[in-house]
Scaffold this active site. Structure first.
Site, PDB file in Angstrom:
ATOM      1  N   SER A  48       5.098  -9.807  14.209  1.00  0.00           N
ATOM      2  CA  SER A  48       3.633  -9.764  14.145  1.00  0.00           C
ATOM      3  C   SER A  48       3.118  -9.259  12.802  1.00  0.00           C
ATOM      4  O   SER A  48       1.910  -9.124  12.613  1.00  0.00           O
ATOM      5  CB  SER A  48       3.090  -8.871  15.272  1.00  0.00           C
ATOM      6  OG  SER A  48       3.523  -7.530  15.106  1.00  0.00           O
ATOM      7  N   TYR A  80       8.703  -1.165  10.139  1.00  0.00           N
ATOM      8  CA  TYR A  80       8.041  -2.080  11.071  1.00  0.00           C
ATOM      9  C   TYR A  80       7.413  -3.271  10.351  1.00  0.00           C
ATOM     10  O   TYR A  80       7.564  -4.429  10.771  1.00  0.00           O
ATOM     11  CB  TYR A  80       6.968  -1.318  11.856  1.00  0.00           C
ATOM     12  CG  TYR A  80       6.033  -2.194  12.650  1.00  0.00           C
ATOM     13  CD1 TYR A  80       6.392  -2.675  13.911  1.00  0.00           C
ATOM     14  CD2 TYR A  80       4.776  -2.546  12.143  1.00  0.00           C
ATOM     15  CE1 TYR A  80       5.530  -3.489  14.637  1.00  0.00           C
ATOM     16  CE2 TYR A  80       3.914  -3.359  12.856  1.00  0.00           C
ATOM     17  CZ  TYR A  80       4.297  -3.822  14.099  1.00  0.00           C
ATOM     18  OH  TYR A  80       3.451  -4.631  14.816  1.00  0.00           O
ATOM     19  N   ASP A 127      -7.902   4.495  -3.062  1.00  0.00           N
ATOM     20  CA  ASP A 127      -6.976   3.572  -2.400  1.00  0.00           C
ATOM     21  C   ASP A 127      -6.719   2.385  -3.318  1.00  0.00           C
ATOM     22  O   ASP A 127      -7.580   1.530  -3.506  1.00  0.00           O
ATOM     23  CB  ASP A 127      -7.582   3.114  -1.069  1.00  0.00           C
ATOM     24  CG  ASP A 127      -6.675   2.173  -0.295  1.00  0.00           C
ATOM     25  OD1 ASP A 127      -5.578   1.841  -0.794  1.00  0.00           O
ATOM     26  OD2 ASP A 127      -7.061   1.772   0.823  1.00  0.00           O
ATOM     27  N   THR A 141      -2.570   0.508  16.274  1.00  0.00           N
ATOM     28  CA  THR A 141      -2.170   1.697  17.034  1.00  0.00           C
ATOM     29  C   THR A 141      -1.265   2.594  16.202  1.00  0.00           C
ATOM     30  O   THR A 141      -1.200   3.799  16.422  1.00  0.00           O
ATOM     31  CB  THR A 141      -1.448   1.292  18.326  1.00  0.00           C
ATOM     32  OG1 THR A 141      -0.339   0.435  17.999  1.00  0.00           O
ATOM     33  CG2 THR A 141      -2.386   0.545  19.257  1.00  0.00           C
ATOM     34  N   GLY A 142      -0.576   2.010  15.240  1.00  0.00           N
ATOM     35  CA  GLY A 142       0.303   2.775  14.363  1.00  0.00           C
ATOM     36  C   GLY A 142      -0.371   3.087  13.041  1.00  0.00           C
ATOM     37  O   GLY A 142      -1.238   2.349  12.567  1.00  0.00           O
ATOM     38  N   CYS A 178       0.809  -1.225   0.000  1.00  0.00           N
ATOM     39  CA  CYS A 178       0.000   0.000   0.000  1.00  0.00           C
ATOM     40  C   CYS A 178       0.835   1.265   0.000  1.00  0.00           C
ATOM     41  O   CYS A 178       0.531   2.223  -0.725  1.00  0.00           O
ATOM     42  CB  CYS A 178      -0.968  -0.005   1.178  1.00  0.00           C
ATOM     43  SG  CYS A 178      -0.238   0.438   2.784  1.00  0.00           S
ATOM     44  N   ILE A 181      -0.338   2.755   9.547  1.00  0.00           N
ATOM     45  CA  ILE A 181       0.383   1.827   8.667  1.00  0.00           C
ATOM     46  C   ILE A 181      -0.184   1.787   7.248  1.00  0.00           C
ATOM     47  O   ILE A 181       0.268   0.988   6.425  1.00  0.00           O
ATOM     48  CB  ILE A 181       0.384   0.400   9.255  1.00  0.00           C
ATOM     49  CG1 ILE A 181      -1.043  -0.120   9.439  1.00  0.00           C
ATOM     50  CG2 ILE A 181       1.150   0.358  10.576  1.00  0.00           C
ATOM     51  CD1 ILE A 181      -1.122  -1.571   9.884  1.00  0.00           C
ATOM     52  N   HIS A 182      -1.151   2.640   6.956  1.00  0.00           N
ATOM     53  CA  HIS A 182      -1.781   2.603   5.627  1.00  0.00           C
ATOM     54  C   HIS A 182      -1.812   4.003   5.018  1.00  0.00           C
ATOM     55  O   HIS A 182      -2.235   4.956   5.669  1.00  0.00           O
ATOM     56  CB  HIS A 182      -3.199   2.042   5.746  1.00  0.00           C
ATOM     57  CG  HIS A 182      -3.838   1.730   4.429  1.00  0.00           C
ATOM     58  ND1 HIS A 182      -3.284   0.870   3.513  1.00  0.00           N
ATOM     59  CD2 HIS A 182      -4.991   2.182   3.866  1.00  0.00           C
ATOM     60  CE1 HIS A 182      -4.073   0.793   2.452  1.00  0.00           C
ATOM     61  NE2 HIS A 182      -5.105   1.588   2.636  1.00  0.00           N
TER      62      HIS A 182
END
Length: 290
Positions: free
Chosen positions: A214, A208, A122, A103-104, A68, A106-107
């Site tokens: 994870s 990350y 998107d 929580t982060g 992404c 990331i997109h």
């Protein structure tokens, strides 16, 4: 970087001077049907770059795809260069198995403004979660598309994108209980605010997602490409073909298990990409759906 090279890569031959919703949709659909959503560089021993020149080289010059942060950054550049009014936004992805948002941030998402109306564009969610048209920034309105119904809802300063999915038919009994199948018909995808972002704000997420135990992108080799009828996905050695609405309110999902020797040819013939290095196909234990 040459915008005409980008348009040649996605096969877009229509006029560049029409900055309307129809043209935006046309450009967008050309990209999602030619540029795969994929993380194969990780599983070829390479890194996923966030530099625009590196992304352009990977996707446009070397005919690859990306995840992404890459495909939407390229789309943002292309639309901006073409003359559209664009804003880069950041999203927090909802885990299907946890029903919680990351929580982060990331997109990466692109907002496009046309005649005072805002649209979310998107090209980087992939699989059967991929929108095929821009989604207008209106709260509570069902926006039907070929893949599914998409719905945005606003709570305070946060926007949430949800998906209302069809039933699915899996003819091969062996895969009826596959963990790759999305079981929810109402799926939360991600949330975001309208705060403008810069690409530098995604650098930590880009790192990350490549190194965290994870991260499903480290756990699985993934390649997904939209087609006029549906979507093809390759996760590890499992290839799926989804045909949207093959009968009323039902998608057809067909599975095939490949051998390692078949992967290279499948990437060439179905996803139209060739890898410069040896791919180590992987489908680990982390939860991931198509």
């Amino acid at each position: 970087m040459d915008i005409e090279a980008y348009y040649q890569r996605i096969g877009y031959k229509n006029p560049r001077n029409k900055l309307d919703l129809e043209s935006l949709t046309d450009i967008f659909q050309h990209q999602i049907r030619t540029v795969p959503y994929e993380n194969l560089s990780i599983h070829c021993g390479e890194s996923m770059e966030l530099d625009l020149e590196a992304i352009f080289d990977q996707i446009v010059r070397r005919n690859r795809g990306g995840w992404c942060l890459q495909v939407n950054y390229l789309l943002y550049w292309a639309l901006t260069t073409t003359g559209f009014e664009t804003t880069m936004l950041g999203g927090f992805v909802c885990g299907s198995h946890t029903d919680k948002y990351s929580t982060g941030m990331i997109h990466l998402i692109v907002q496009v403004t046309i005649n005072g109306r805002n649209y979310i564009v998107d090209a980087g969610f992939g699989r059967s979660y991929q929108m095929w048209q821009p989604v207008e920034l209106i709260s509570g309105k069902d926006q039907p598309q070929v893949p599914s119904i998409f719905r945005l809802r606003e709570e305070g300063e946060t926007w949430y994108l949800d998906q209302i999915r069809r039933q699915q038919h899996v003819p091969d009994q062996e895969f009826l209980n596959s963990e790759l199948l999305e079981r929810k018909t109402h799926r939360k995808l991600y949330c975001f605010t309208l705060q403008p972002r810069t690409i530098e704000e995604f650098e930590s997420a880009n790192t990350y997602l490549q190194i965290s135990p994870s991260s499903p992108f480290l756990d699985k080799s993934i390649c997904s490409l939209q087609t006029p009828e549906g979507v093809h996905c390759l996760v590890g050695l499992i290839l799926t073909f989804r045909t949207y609405n093959y009968k009323e309110n039902t998608d057809l999902v067909e599975f095939k298990v490949l051998t390692e020797e078949e992967v290279e040819e499948v990437l060439k013939t179905i996803f139209n990409i060739s890898l410069g290095k040896k791919l180590v196909s992987k489908n680990g234990n982390l939860f991931f759906t198509i």
